[in-house]
Design a protein around this motif. Sequence first.
Motif, mmCIF file in Angstrom:
data_model
loop_
_atom_site.group_PDB
_atom_site.id
_atom_site.type_symbol
_atom_site.label_atom_id
_atom_site.label_comp_id
_atom_site.label_asym_id
_atom_site.label_seq_id
_atom_site.Cartn_x
_atom_site.Cartn_y
_atom_site.Cartn_z
ATOM 1 N N CYS A 135 49.282 61.780 30.668
ATOM 2 C CA CYS A 135 49.520 61.225 29.331
ATOM 3 C C CYS A 135 51.010 61.050 29.055
ATOM 4 O O CYS A 135 51.810 61.959 29.302
ATOM 5 C CB CYS A 135 48.891 62.150 28.289
ATOM 6 N N THR A 136 51.376 59.895 28.525
ATOM 7 C CA THR A 136 52.761 59.632 28.130
ATOM 8 C C THR A 136 52.956 59.762 26.622
ATOM 9 O O THR A 136 54.030 59.445 26.112
ATOM 10 C CB THR A 136 53.185 58.220 28.569
ATOM 11 N N ALA A 137 51.923 60.218 25.922
ATOM 12 C CA ALA A 137 51.994 60.405 24.464
ATOM 13 C C ALA A 137 52.380 59.119 23.747
ATOM 14 O O ALA A 137 53.148 59.135 22.790
ATOM 15 C CB ALA A 137 52.958 61.537 24.110
ATOM 16 N N CYS A 138 51.816 57.999 24.206
ATOM 17 C CA CYS A 138 52.111 56.717 23.556
ATOM 18 C C CYS A 138 51.470 56.630 22.171
ATOM 19 O O CYS A 138 51.933 55.880 21.313
ATOM 20 C CB CYS A 138 51.643 55.560 24.430
ATOM 21 N N GLY A 139 50.375 57.368 21.964
ATOM 22 C CA GLY A 139 49.725 57.392 20.659
ATOM 23 C C GLY A 139 48.665 56.334 20.449
ATOM 24 O O GLY A 139 48.074 56.254 19.368
ATOM 25 N N ASP A 140 48.378 55.521 21.474
ATOM 26 C CA ASP A 140 47.389 54.455 21.302
ATOM 27 C C ASP A 140 46.009 55.007 20.944
ATOM 28 O O ASP A 140 45.303 54.453 20.101
ATOM 29 C CB ASP A 140 47.288 53.613 22.576
ATOM 30 N N CYS A 141 45.605 56.096 21.594
ATOM 31 C CA CYS A 141 44.275 56.651 21.314
ATOM 32 C C CYS A 141 44.198 57.194 19.890
ATOM 33 O O CYS A 141 43.158 57.103 19.230
ATOM 34 C CB CYS A 141 43.914 57.736 22.325
ATOM 35 N N ALA A 142 45.306 57.741 19.402
ATOM 36 C CA ALA A 142 45.331 58.248 18.030
ATOM 37 C C ALA A 142 45.185 57.108 17.029
ATOM 38 O O ALA A 142 44.623 57.286 15.945
ATOM 39 C CB ALA A 142 46.630 59.012 17.775
ATOM 40 N N GLU A 143 45.678 55.929 17.408
ATOM 41 C CA GLU A 143 45.595 54.772 16.522
ATOM 42 C C GLU A 143 44.166 54.264 16.364
ATOM 43 O O GLU A 143 43.795 53.756 15.305
ATOM 44 C CB GLU A 143 46.476 53.636 17.059
ATOM 45 N N VAL A 144 43.350 54.382 17.419
ATOM 46 C CA VAL A 144 42.041 53.738 17.390
ATOM 47 C C VAL A 144 40.870 54.687 17.165
ATOM 48 O O VAL A 144 39.749 54.232 16.945
ATOM 49 C CB VAL A 144 41.794 52.937 18.694
ATOM 50 N N CYS A 145 41.100 55.994 17.205
ATOM 51 C CA CYS A 145 39.986 56.932 17.030
ATOM 52 C C CYS A 145 39.438 56.860 15.608
ATOM 53 O O CYS A 145 40.174 57.077 14.640
ATOM 54 C CB CYS A 145 40.437 58.363 17.327
#
Length: 248
Positions: free
Chosen positions: A136-146
């Motif tokens: 994980c690079t902690a880009c935050g994409d998954c946090a945006e779409v959950c």
Amino acid sequence: MERGSGNFCGVWFETLTRRRFLWLGVSAAAVLAGCGGRADAPPAAPAPDDRRYGFFFDSTRCTACGTCRQECQRENGLAPELALIRFNVVKAGAENRLVWRQTCLHCTSAACVKECRDGATVRGASGLTNFYREKCTACGDCAEVCPFGVPVLAGSRGSKGRDRLLLRCTGCPDRVGSGQDTACVTSCPYGALLGGPRAALWVTATQRLEEARREIAGARLYGPGIYGGLGVISLLAAESRRYGLPAG
């Protein structure tokens, strides 16, 4: 669209970024409908031969004691302030309260899996959503779409990459792959969290529902009918909107 916070239908929320808003249009519509009194749809039972690993969460037995969170942190080598499990407790009258265990619900149609560019969040062989922190690079994409707001980025505001740490359930792939239950399941002292084949969990869930309805008129099951079916079947004491969840 900027981030912020507010109160809608009695539930505090974080204003969505434009990207997350586009992903969650269907979920937003479900929440809006729920605020108007829409009831949850009857959940669909998993197939009788569904042996994918899943969970049953009985919110009527959960006390938010935090034992599962502590065991999860120990299993993952995390400091006390870094939690992969959070608890939302909502007052429901003078003496009653609604408890929700905020962690990955292992959606079959998981937006986070589709969005992850690093291969850190994947659909595991067990059927759970597995997360590999080393990728994980902690880009935050998954946090945006959950749609449930589960993944959380820890670190300094405005920091990027390795300065931040993504906090989300790993699915305990090594444990489940070797035939064991996840760390959180083994630690629950109240029988509020069970793990195992989803078909077997459904049988337990329907039995618990029947028992709960003797005392809780609004008891219902939540999860199998949304986002392709959640890997967590939950027994709620009221409509999902009372917990701040999408209609299910």
